[in-house]
Scaffold this motif. Structure first.
Motif, PDB file in Angstrom:
ATOM      1  N   SER A  44       0.951  -1.030   0.105  1.00 39.74           N
ATOM      2  CA  SER A  44       0.453  -0.316  -0.190  1.00 39.74           C
ATOM      3  C   SER A  44       0.668   1.198   0.275  1.00 39.74           C
ATOM      4  O   SER A  44       0.448   2.211   0.718  1.00 39.74           O
ATOM      5  CB  SER A  44      -0.646   0.033   1.416  1.00 39.74           C
ATOM      6  OG  SER A  44       0.039  -0.194   2.709  1.00 39.74           O
ATOM      7  N   ASP A  45       2.000   1.325  -0.162  1.00 41.54           N
ATOM      8  CA  ASP A  45       3.059   2.470  -0.322  1.00 41.54           C
ATOM      9  C   ASP A  45       2.584   3.211  -1.829  1.00 41.54           C
ATOM     10  O   ASP A  45       2.158   2.790  -2.691  1.00 41.54           O
ATOM     11  CB  ASP A  45       4.635   1.685  -0.870  1.00 41.54           C
ATOM     12  CG  ASP A  45       4.928   1.011   0.369  1.00 41.54           C
ATOM     13  OD1 ASP A  45       4.681   0.645   1.326  1.00 41.54           O
ATOM     14  OD2 ASP A  45       5.849   0.280   0.261  1.00 41.54           O
ATOM     15  N   THR A  46       3.209   4.212  -1.374  1.00 46.17           N
ATOM     16  CA  THR A  46       2.516   5.906  -2.040  1.00 46.17           C
ATOM     17  C   THR A  46       4.004   5.477  -3.364  1.00 46.17           C
ATOM     18  O   THR A  46       5.255   5.963  -2.941  1.00 46.17           O
ATOM     19  CB  THR A  46       2.579   6.947  -1.627  1.00 46.17           C
ATOM     20  OG1 THR A  46       1.806   6.663  -0.320  1.00 46.17           O
ATOM     21  CG2 THR A  46       2.274   8.122  -2.147  1.00 46.17           C
ATOM     22  N   LEU A  47       3.645   5.632  -4.677  1.00 46.00           N
ATOM     23  CA  LEU A  47       4.020   5.427  -5.499  1.00 46.00           C
ATOM     24  C   LEU A  47       4.073   6.974  -6.360  1.00 46.00           C
ATOM     25  O   LEU A  47       3.165   7.885  -5.850  1.00 46.00           O
ATOM     26  CB  LEU A  47       3.934   4.887  -6.991  1.00 46.00           C
ATOM     27  CG  LEU A  47       5.025   5.087  -8.323  1.00 46.00           C
ATOM     28  CD1 LEU A  47       6.308   4.697  -8.089  1.00 46.00           C
ATOM     29  CD2 LEU A  47       4.157   3.957  -8.806  1.00 46.00           C
ATOM     30  N   LYS A  48       5.373   7.982  -6.221  1.00 39.21           N
ATOM     31  CA  LYS A  48       5.374   9.780  -6.565  1.00 39.21           C
ATOM     32  C   LYS A  48       6.687   9.204  -8.426  1.00 39.21           C
ATOM     33  O   LYS A  48       7.755   8.671  -8.051  1.00 39.21           O
ATOM     34  CB  LYS A  48       6.182  10.397  -5.867  1.00 39.21           C
ATOM     35  CG  LYS A  48       4.978  10.233  -4.438  1.00 39.21           C
ATOM     36  CD  LYS A  48       5.095  11.444  -4.127  1.00 39.21           C
ATOM     37  CE  LYS A  48       4.528  11.542  -2.765  1.00 39.21           C
ATOM     38  NZ  LYS A  48       4.336  13.396  -2.590  1.00 39.21           N
ATOM     39  N   ILE A  49       5.889   9.671  -9.246  1.00 37.81           N
ATOM     40  CA  ILE A  49       6.604   9.617 -10.418  1.00 37.81           C
ATOM     41  C   ILE A  49       7.378  11.304 -10.225  1.00 37.81           C
ATOM     42  O   ILE A  49       6.879  11.690 -10.542  1.00 37.81           O
ATOM     43  CB  ILE A  49       5.404   9.785 -11.914  1.00 37.81           C
ATOM     44  CG1 ILE A  49       4.369   7.853 -11.610  1.00 37.81           C
ATOM     45  CG2 ILE A  49       6.314   9.079 -13.269  1.00 37.81           C
ATOM     46  CD1 ILE A  49       5.650   6.856 -11.475  1.00 37.81           C
ATOM     47  N   ALA A  50       8.562  10.560 -10.906  1.00 32.10           N
ATOM     48  CA  ALA A  50       9.309  11.777 -11.378  1.00 32.10           C
ATOM     49  C   ALA A  50       9.627  12.350 -12.642  1.00 32.10           C
ATOM     50  O   ALA A  50       9.648  13.040 -13.235  1.00 32.10           O
ATOM     51  CB  ALA A  50      10.987  11.929 -10.574  1.00 32.10           C
ATOM     52  N   ASN A  51       9.860  11.375 -13.276  1.00 33.80           N
ATOM     53  CA  ASN A  51       9.810  11.000 -15.056  1.00 33.80           C
ATOM     54  C   ASN A  51       9.494   9.767 -16.000  1.00 33.80           C
ATOM     55  O   ASN A  51       9.674   9.335 -15.041  1.00 33.80           O
ATOM     56  CB  ASN A  51      11.822  11.519 -15.147  1.00 33.80           C
ATOM     57  CG  ASN A  51      12.447  11.354 -16.446  1.00 33.80           C
ATOM     58  OD1 ASN A  51      11.809  12.002 -17.412  1.00 33.80           O
ATOM     59  ND2 ASN A  51      13.266  10.518 -16.408  1.00 33.80           N
TER      60      ASN A  51
END
Length: 156
Positions: A44-51
């Motif tokens: 359930s971790d959060t994914l943050k997209i950078a590129n």
């Protein structure tokens, strides 16, 4: 007559270029969404997209970002219990409580607020047109499987 043909050629060229560009964006969006869904299956971790890197007309997409993990209450309690046990053991071993922390003091210590653990993440998708051929995690190591196990895993 020449102006009409030239205008028509320009419009057709623009339409062809626009169609190629939208395929690139659709593939990168599809890869990002697949990356999010694959992560959601495991945690359930959060994914943050950078590129998002797209190459060869959208046939290969690499999505980079980070996974943010906030420890659960049980994980925090386990860490706190082990640190209280270590402090209690250290105070019991020290002569006459010379460490400055008694067993009662160690039990009254409040656990620190859990901090987010951030780790880099990356995934690669290969496409044939707009059809997904393969999805592979590149990072983190816990999600990246050996190539023979994960190779050719397509969206279902």
């Amino acid at each position: 007559m020449k102006i009409r043909i030239l205008s028509l050629a320009c419009v057709m060229t623009a339409a062809a270029l626009l169609a190629a560009c939208t395929a690139v964006y659709k593939n990168s969006d599809a890869c990002e969404q697949l990356m999010r869904s694959k992560l959601a299956e495991k945690s359930s971790d959060t994914l943050k997209i950078a590129n998002r890197g797209v190459g060869i007309g959208g046939s290969r997409v690499v999505v980079e970002g980070s996974i943010e993990h906030v420890p659960t209450a049980s994980e925090v309690a386990a860490v706190a219990a082990s640190s209280v046990g270590a402090v209690s053991a250290a105070s019991a071993v020290s002569a006459g409580g010379a460490s400055g922390v008694s067993g009662a003091d160690a039990l009254s210590l409040k656990p620190a607020k859990p901090k987010k653990v951030v780790q880099p993440a990356a995934a690669e998708c290969t496409f044939h047109g707009s059809t997904l051929n393969a999805f592979n995690w590149l990072a983190p190591a816990r999600l990246a499987a050996p190539a023979d196990e994960n190779h050719g895993e397509a969206a279902q």
